[in-house]
Design an enzyme around this catalytic site. Structure first.
Site, PDB file in Angstrom:
ATOM      1  N   SER A  51       0.842  -1.202   0.000  1.00 54.26           N
ATOM      2  CA  SER A  51       0.000   0.000   0.000  1.00 54.26           C
ATOM      3  C   SER A  51       0.874   1.249   0.000  1.00 54.26           C
ATOM      4  O   SER A  51       1.996   1.242   0.526  1.00 54.26           O
ATOM      5  CB  SER A  51      -0.840  -0.032   1.273  1.00 54.26           C
ATOM      6  OG  SER A  51      -1.401   1.221   1.524  1.00 54.26           O
ATOM      7  N   TYR A  70      -1.722  -1.816  11.102  1.00 53.12           N
ATOM      8  CA  TYR A  70      -2.002  -2.283   9.731  1.00 53.12           C
ATOM      9  C   TYR A  70      -0.877  -1.846   8.788  1.00 53.12           C
ATOM     10  O   TYR A  70      -0.309  -2.653   8.051  1.00 53.12           O
ATOM     11  CB  TYR A  70      -3.343  -1.732   9.224  1.00 53.12           C
ATOM     12  CG  TYR A  70      -3.514  -1.918   7.733  1.00 53.12           C
ATOM     13  CD1 TYR A  70      -3.748  -3.181   7.192  1.00 53.12           C
ATOM     14  CD2 TYR A  70      -3.392  -0.840   6.842  1.00 53.12           C
ATOM     15  CE1 TYR A  70      -3.866  -3.366   5.814  1.00 53.12           C
ATOM     16  CE2 TYR A  70      -3.517  -1.020   5.467  1.00 53.12           C
ATOM     17  CZ  TYR A  70      -3.749  -2.280   4.961  1.00 53.12           C
ATOM     18  OH  TYR A  70      -3.853  -2.464   3.598  1.00 53.12           O
ATOM     19  N   LYS A  93       2.299  -4.014   6.497  1.00 52.74           N
ATOM     20  CA  LYS A  93       2.708  -3.919   5.087  1.00 52.74           C
ATOM     21  C   LYS A  93       4.222  -3.697   4.994  1.00 52.74           C
ATOM     22  O   LYS A  93       4.904  -4.296   4.166  1.00 52.74           O
ATOM     23  CB  LYS A  93       1.946  -2.797   4.370  1.00 52.74           C
ATOM     24  CG  LYS A  93       0.451  -3.062   4.233  1.00 52.74           C
ATOM     25  CD  LYS A  93       0.153  -4.314   3.421  1.00 52.74           C
ATOM     26  CE  LYS A  93      -1.316  -4.673   3.365  1.00 52.74           C
ATOM     27  NZ  LYS A  93      -1.583  -6.031   2.866  1.00 52.74           N
TER      28      LYS A  93
HETATM   29  P1  NAD Z   1     -10.934  -7.545   1.417  1.00 50.22           P
HETATM   30  O1  NAD Z   1     -11.114  -7.584   2.887  1.00 50.22           O
HETATM   31  O2  NAD Z   1     -12.118  -7.269   0.564  1.00 50.22           O
HETATM   32  O3  NAD Z   1     -10.283  -8.919   0.917  1.00 50.22           O
HETATM   33  C1  NAD Z   1      -9.406  -9.675   1.713  1.00 50.22           C
HETATM   34  C2  NAD Z   1      -9.942 -11.112   1.721  1.00 50.22           C
HETATM   35  O4  NAD Z   1      -9.067 -11.915   2.488  1.00 50.22           O
HETATM   36  C3  NAD Z   1     -11.327 -11.220   2.353  1.00 50.22           C
HETATM   37  O5  NAD Z   1     -12.180 -11.955   1.477  1.00 50.22           O
HETATM   38  C4  NAD Z   1     -11.085 -12.008   3.651  1.00 50.22           C
HETATM   39  O6  NAD Z   1     -12.189 -12.837   3.973  1.00 50.22           O
HETATM   40  C5  NAD Z   1      -9.830 -12.784   3.308  1.00 50.22           C
HETATM   41  N1  NAD Z   1      -8.956 -13.144   4.434  1.00 50.22           N
HETATM   42  C6  NAD Z   1      -8.480 -12.329   5.425  1.00 50.22           C
HETATM   43  N2  NAD Z   1      -7.659 -13.022   6.230  1.00 50.22           N
HETATM   44  C7  NAD Z   1      -7.615 -14.295   5.744  1.00 50.22           C
HETATM   45  C8  NAD Z   1      -6.931 -15.476   6.144  1.00 50.22           C
HETATM   46  N3  NAD Z   1      -6.158 -15.516   7.223  1.00 50.22           N
HETATM   47  N4  NAD Z   1      -7.105 -16.600   5.405  1.00 50.22           N
HETATM   48  C9  NAD Z   1      -7.922 -16.609   4.310  1.00 50.22           C
HETATM   49  N5  NAD Z   1      -8.584 -15.515   3.894  1.00 50.22           N
HETATM   50  C10 NAD Z   1      -8.430 -14.367   4.601  1.00 50.22           C
HETATM   51  O7  NAD Z   1      -9.757  -6.499   1.110  1.00 50.22           O
HETATM   52  P2  NAD Z   1      -9.288  -5.862  -0.265  1.00 50.22           P
HETATM   53  O8  NAD Z   1      -9.683  -4.430  -0.256  1.00 50.22           O
HETATM   54  O9  NAD Z   1      -9.651  -6.725  -1.391  1.00 50.22           O
HETATM   55  O10 NAD Z   1      -7.721  -5.890  -0.038  1.00 50.22           O
HETATM   56  C11 NAD Z   1      -6.897  -6.934  -0.546  1.00 50.22           C
HETATM   57  C12 NAD Z   1      -5.463  -6.683  -0.136  1.00 50.22           C
HETATM   58  O11 NAD Z   1      -5.047  -5.422  -0.651  1.00 50.22           O
HETATM   59  C13 NAD Z   1      -5.217  -6.645   1.364  1.00 50.22           C
HETATM   60  O12 NAD Z   1      -3.969  -7.234   1.619  1.00 50.22           O
HETATM   61  C14 NAD Z   1      -5.162  -5.160   1.659  1.00 50.22           C
HETATM   62  O13 NAD Z   1      -4.391  -4.890   2.786  1.00 50.22           O
HETATM   63  C15 NAD Z   1      -4.501  -4.620   0.400  1.00 50.22           C
HETATM   64  N6  NAD Z   1      -4.799  -3.211   0.134  1.00 50.22           N
HETATM   65  C16 NAD Z   1      -6.094  -2.800   0.032  1.00 50.22           C
HETATM   66  C17 NAD Z   1      -6.370  -1.469  -0.184  1.00 50.22           C
HETATM   67  C18 NAD Z   1      -7.808  -0.979  -0.254  1.00 50.22           C
HETATM   68  O14 NAD Z   1      -8.019   0.233  -0.142  1.00 50.22           O
HETATM   69  N7  NAD Z   1      -8.794  -1.827  -0.467  1.00 50.22           N
HETATM   70  C19 NAD Z   1      -5.316  -0.543  -0.323  1.00 50.22           C
HETATM   71  C20 NAD Z   1      -4.010  -0.994  -0.245  1.00 50.22           C
HETATM   72  C21 NAD Z   1      -3.748  -2.350  -0.006  1.00 50.22           C
END
Ligand code: NAD
Ligand code: UDP
Length: 343
Positions: free
Chosen positions: A127, A152, A156
């Protein structure tokens, strides 16, 4: 033969859009998700868009036994995209151990099993939060990493270090680390999108829920920042553009012209948009008014940050293409679809 990709967190927001793009690009996909922040119905959406249903394992990546079984039962996985993580900044301050445990154990388990099962590379979701408040914008990948302001954000930074240390130790794997700016929007089919639980913390889901009348008004967190209109500036990237970048990263990582064992790319549009500009873009794109008021600054908010995506443009061959109005139209169509499904 089609390459096989394990997508952890593949029923989540960014994961589901990426599975669609992977399948449309000819990859086979295997999803593992514990459904802690998504639901199984997402698989129907993926199938409706692509015509094929990914293999799905309901399981937790912090359990290495579960992952080992997955690799045993799904031989020949070439690459991993690791989305699985907990991602709510505020919650991470309240439950730091849960965040460190979930995000770091997931990554370490995957890394540990990769050499054993011959998995060549891992794409990791990082991120722009690693940059903190930038000294200059747009920001490129050489900018310094700032002390994290939440557990959080720290997961990262630590994850990036774990991957680097592991690869530098001689482990036979590659990695591409993708630093996302602000992912927003939904698939143009309205069959998949973001599913925030409870009251959303993020701007776009709060905005679409306010436009839909679910929330009374949107609060703009501060209009006295050092920006042209006083509200904070971000780089909002369409989730389908973001998903496509993962396919390109996978092709590069598994291909002949891989750019080294570890690479880092910023994924953003290169354009900074203020909160007030985003509200206007939404209203212009949809014709729907968003009731809003100016409120206090939100603690810990960064004033302005937007990406220099030149490296991803030239080396990955990827460029954000969807215009912000179109992204807002898709976000609104998804909001309307979610409400229709609840009727
Ligand atoms: P999200 O919560 O929609 O998706 C994450 C998925 O991982 C969920 O379906 C959850 O059920 C699953 N999950 C969590 N822990 C788990 C585990 N231990 N085992 C199996 N499944 C697990 O989030 P997102 O927005 O799709 O984000 C995806 C990735 O991108 C994450 O790593 C997040 O930190 C990163 N990210 C997101 C953003 C944002 O703004 N959405 C920005 C920067 C980075
Ligand atoms: N924001 C806002 N009102 C809200 C939610 C967010 O004004 O109800 C602003 C927030 O201050 C930030 C921008 O919108 O400037 C993006 O916030 P978000 O939480 O979506 O992402 P992040 O802070 O992680 O960049």
């Amino acid at each position: 033969m089609a390459k096989k990709i394990l997508v952890t967190g593949g029923t989540g927001y960014i994961g589901s859009h990426t599975v669609v793009e992977l399948q449309q690009a000819g990859y086979e996909t295997v999803i593992i998700d514990n459904l802690s922040n998504s639901n199984i119905g997402v698989l129907d959406g993926i199938e409706a868009i692509t015509g094929s249903r990914p293999v799905f394992v309901e399981g937790d990546c912090t359990d290495i036994g579960t992952l080992r079984r997955l690799f045993e039962e799904n031989r020949g996985i070439n690459g991993i995209i690791n989305f699985a993580a907990s991602k709510a900044v505020g919650e991470s301050v309240e439950k730091p151990l849960m965040y460190y445990r979930n995000n770091l154990n997931t990554l370490m388990n995957l890394l540990e099993l990769m050499p054993e099962y011959g998995v060549e590379g891992i794409v990791f979701s990082s991120s722009c939060t690693v940059y903190g408040e930038p000294d200059i914008n747009p920001i490129d990948e050489t900018a310094p990493i700032k002390t994290a302001t939440s557990p959080y954000g720290n997961t990262k930074q630590i994850s990036e270090e774990i991957i680097t240390d592991f690869i530098n130790s001689g482990a036979p794997v590659r990695s591409i680390i993708l630093r996302y700016f602000n992912p927003v929007g939904a698939h143009p089919s309205s069959l998949i999108g973001e599913l925030p639980r409870g009251v959303p913390n993020n701007l776009v889901p709060y905005l679409t829920q306010t436009a839909a009348g679910i929330r009374k008004e949107l609060t703009v967190f501060g209009d006295n920042y050092d920006t042209p209109d006083g509200s904070c500036i971000r780089d909002y990237i369409d989730v389908v553009d973001l998903a496509k970048a993962h396919v390109m990263a996978m092709e590069r990582m598994l291909g002949e012209n891989s750019g080294g064992k570890i690479e880092i790319f910023n994924l953003g549009t290169g354009r900074g948009v203020s909160v007030l500009e985003l509200i206007s873009a939404f209203e212009k794109a949809t014709g729907v008014k968003v009731p809003y008021r100016i409120g206090e600054r939100r603690a810990g908010d960064i004033e302005k940050i937007w990406a220099d995506p030149a490296k991803a443009n030239s080396e990955l061959g990827w460029k954000a293409e969807v215009q912000v109005e179109e992204t807002m139209r898709n976000a609104w169509a998804w909001q309307c679809r979610c409400m229709k499904n609840q009727d």
